[in-house]
Scaffold this motif. Structure first.
Motif, short mmCIF file in Angstrom:
data_model
loop_
_atom_site.label_atom_id
_atom_site.label_comp_id
_atom_site.label_asym_id
_atom_site.label_seq_id
_atom_site.Cartn_x
_atom_site.Cartn_y
_atom_site.Cartn_z
N UNK A 107 0.81 -1.23 0.00
CA UNK A 107 0.00 0.00 0.00
C UNK A 107 0.84 1.27 0.00
N UNK A 108 2.15 1.14 0.24
CA UNK A 108 3.04 2.30 0.22
C UNK A 108 3.39 2.64 -1.23
N UNK A 109 2.41 3.10 -1.98
CA UNK A 109 2.59 3.34 -3.39
C UNK A 109 1.62 4.43 -3.84
N UNK A 110 1.56 4.63 -5.16
CA UNK A 110 0.66 5.64 -5.73
C UNK A 110 0.08 5.10 -7.02
N UNK A 111 -1.17 5.46 -7.29
CA UNK A 111 -1.85 4.91 -8.46
C UNK A 111 -1.17 5.24 -9.78
N UNK A 179 18.37 -9.83 0.18
CA UNK A 179 17.72 -9.48 1.44
C UNK A 179 16.26 -9.20 1.15
N UNK A 180 15.37 -9.95 1.79
CA UNK A 180 13.94 -9.74 1.67
C UNK A 180 13.56 -8.55 2.54
N UNK A 181 12.90 -7.56 1.95
CA UNK A 181 12.50 -6.38 2.72
C UNK A 181 11.18 -6.65 3.43
N UNK A 182 11.28 -6.93 4.72
CA UNK A 182 10.09 -7.18 5.53
C UNK A 182 9.89 -6.12 6.59
N UNK A 183 10.39 -4.90 6.33
CA UNK A 183 10.40 -3.86 7.36
C UNK A 183 9.72 -2.58 6.89
N UNK A 184 9.67 -1.61 7.81
CA UNK A 184 9.38 -0.21 7.51
C UNK A 184 8.05 0.06 6.83
N UNK A 185 7.07 -0.78 7.07
CA UNK A 185 5.73 -0.50 6.59
C UNK A 185 5.44 -0.94 5.17
N UNK A 186 6.33 -1.74 4.57
CA UNK A 186 6.07 -2.25 3.22
C UNK A 186 5.30 -3.57 3.30
N UNK A 239 6.97 2.45 14.33
CA UNK A 239 5.53 2.65 14.50
C UNK A 239 4.94 3.61 13.47
N UNK A 240 5.80 4.26 12.67
CA UNK A 240 5.31 5.21 11.70
C UNK A 240 4.52 4.52 10.60
#
Length: 375
Positions: A107-111, A179-186, A239-240
């Motif tokens: 969801x950290x994206x734009x249409x 490295x699998x990115x499983x952090x920072x709200x992605x 938590x952001x």
């Protein structure tokens, strides 16, 4: 300086010359169209490879759907894979090792990035977040993310397959691992948190269900390229972006135990990185050491002294540094010799050409700072 952070360490089947890790940082310099890694990016990484044990690349989308920022590189087309070979070749000539970070932003994206004008996530919950988008005027701006569509189980399976293919492409491109990115709200992090995951199927509800997607991605990637080439980044304390969840720590610990069973070679913890961030509770570090036997990397505005203490305690193995590498391509050797550090220009972080990217030089006496102490 003679200290443990400058000592060699084994990472899977690799031997790193020291415990300095260059953390992944989005810089948005890929060639268009196609989000293709280029010679400028190769120069940037090779400049920082001379004295670094491990470089973790900027996050690279595993599919067109996984993109969330303008001009981030991909790893799902032949052209992108070929483009990354320029980077791995130069980094290896400098004696460093390099992993490619794989991401799907969810969801950290734009249409505007998607042909169907839709972003996706585990649930249809709008994040409290913005992403960097270059408009028709050619100017990059931070724009709010829209409400995503909830992924179907079929789409989840497709994304797992995309991670697998991207990992295969990364090894084809010459990377030492992924490295699998499983952090920072992605996306993977979105599945882990109750604040972003309201699903009532096998991927939501209980901790076991919320960790299922992360585990299945790790399982697919390690099956494809080997667990000795597979790490993951997690952020239990962030938590952001609407990611606050009181169960986050328990969820990460549960996932870490499952990842240990897969034999992933490292967990990379993205910790709080603001100036007055609190120290991480020692009990968490002890608990994750108990459930996970691989290497542990930490990143979070560390000084070398603080990082050294953690390494000496046996609770972590490597320290990742991000922003210091931007303006100091020879960062580890500056620390070793007590040389001063240059400051980076925040206006040139995203997009553009070489200025503020490859224009930073190594240490000279003329460039020394007023306070030549350790970062």
């Amino acid at each position: 300086m003679s200290s443990l952070i400058f000592s060699e360490i084994e990472l899977g089947r690799l031997v790193l010359r020291n415990r300095f890790v260059m953390a992944p940082m989005t810089r948005c310099r890929s060639s268009q169209p196609g989000d293709i890694p280029n010679e400028l990016m190769a120069k940037y990484y090779s400049q920082r490879a001379d004295h670094t044990g491990l470089i973790i690349s900027e996050a690279s989308q595993i599919s067109a759907q996984g993109k969330g920022y303008s001009r981030t590189p991909g790893i799902f087309t032949k052209e992108q894979t070929e483009g990354w070979k320029k980077t791995t070749e130069l980094v290896h000539k400098k004696g460093s090792k390099i992993f490619l970070q794989l991401w799907h932003v969810g969801r950290m994206s734009h249409e505007s990035f998607h042909e169907d004008r839709q972003t996706v996530g585990p649930s249809s919950i709008k994040p409290n977040a913005r992403v960097w988008v270059i408009g028709e005027d050619g100017v990059g701006k931070m724009i709010e993310c829209p409400i995503p569509l909830e992924l179907t189980k079929r789409q989840i399976r497709d994304i797992i397959s995309n991670f697998r293919l991207a990992a295969r492409n990364a090894i084809e491109a010459g990377f030492d691992g992924v490295e699998i990115h499983g952090a920072n709200g992605y996306l993977i992090d979105q599945f882990l948190r109750r604040s972003s995951n309201l699903r009532r199927d096998d991927y939501g509800g209980s901790i076991e269900n919320r960790t299922r997607f992360a585990y299945e991605v790790a399982e697919a990637v390690s099956d494809e390229v080997g667990n000795h080439r597979t790490g993951i980044r997690l952020s239990p304390f962030i938590k952001q972006r609407g990611m606050d969840d009181e169960e986050a720590i328990d969820t990460i610990l549960s996932l870490s135990k499952r990842l240990d069973q897969l034999g992933l070679i490292y967990i990379h913890l993205a910790e709080a990185d603001w100036d007055d961030a609190p120290d991480i509770d020692i009990s968490f570090r002890q608990k994750i050491r108990q459930v996970y036997r691989g290497r542990i990397i930490v990143a979070g505005n560390y000084s070398t002294e603080r990082g050294e203490r953690l390494i000496n305690s046996g609770l972590v193995d490597l320290i990742a540094f991000g922003r210091p590498y931007i303006a100091n391509p020879d960062f580890p050797i500056r620390i070793k010799n007590g040389w001063g550090l240059a400051d980076y220009d925040p206006n040139t972080l995203f997009g553009g050409a070489g200025e503020g990217y490859t224009s930073y030089q190594g240490y000279t006496q003329k460039s020394d700072q007023v306070n030549p102490t350790h970062f």
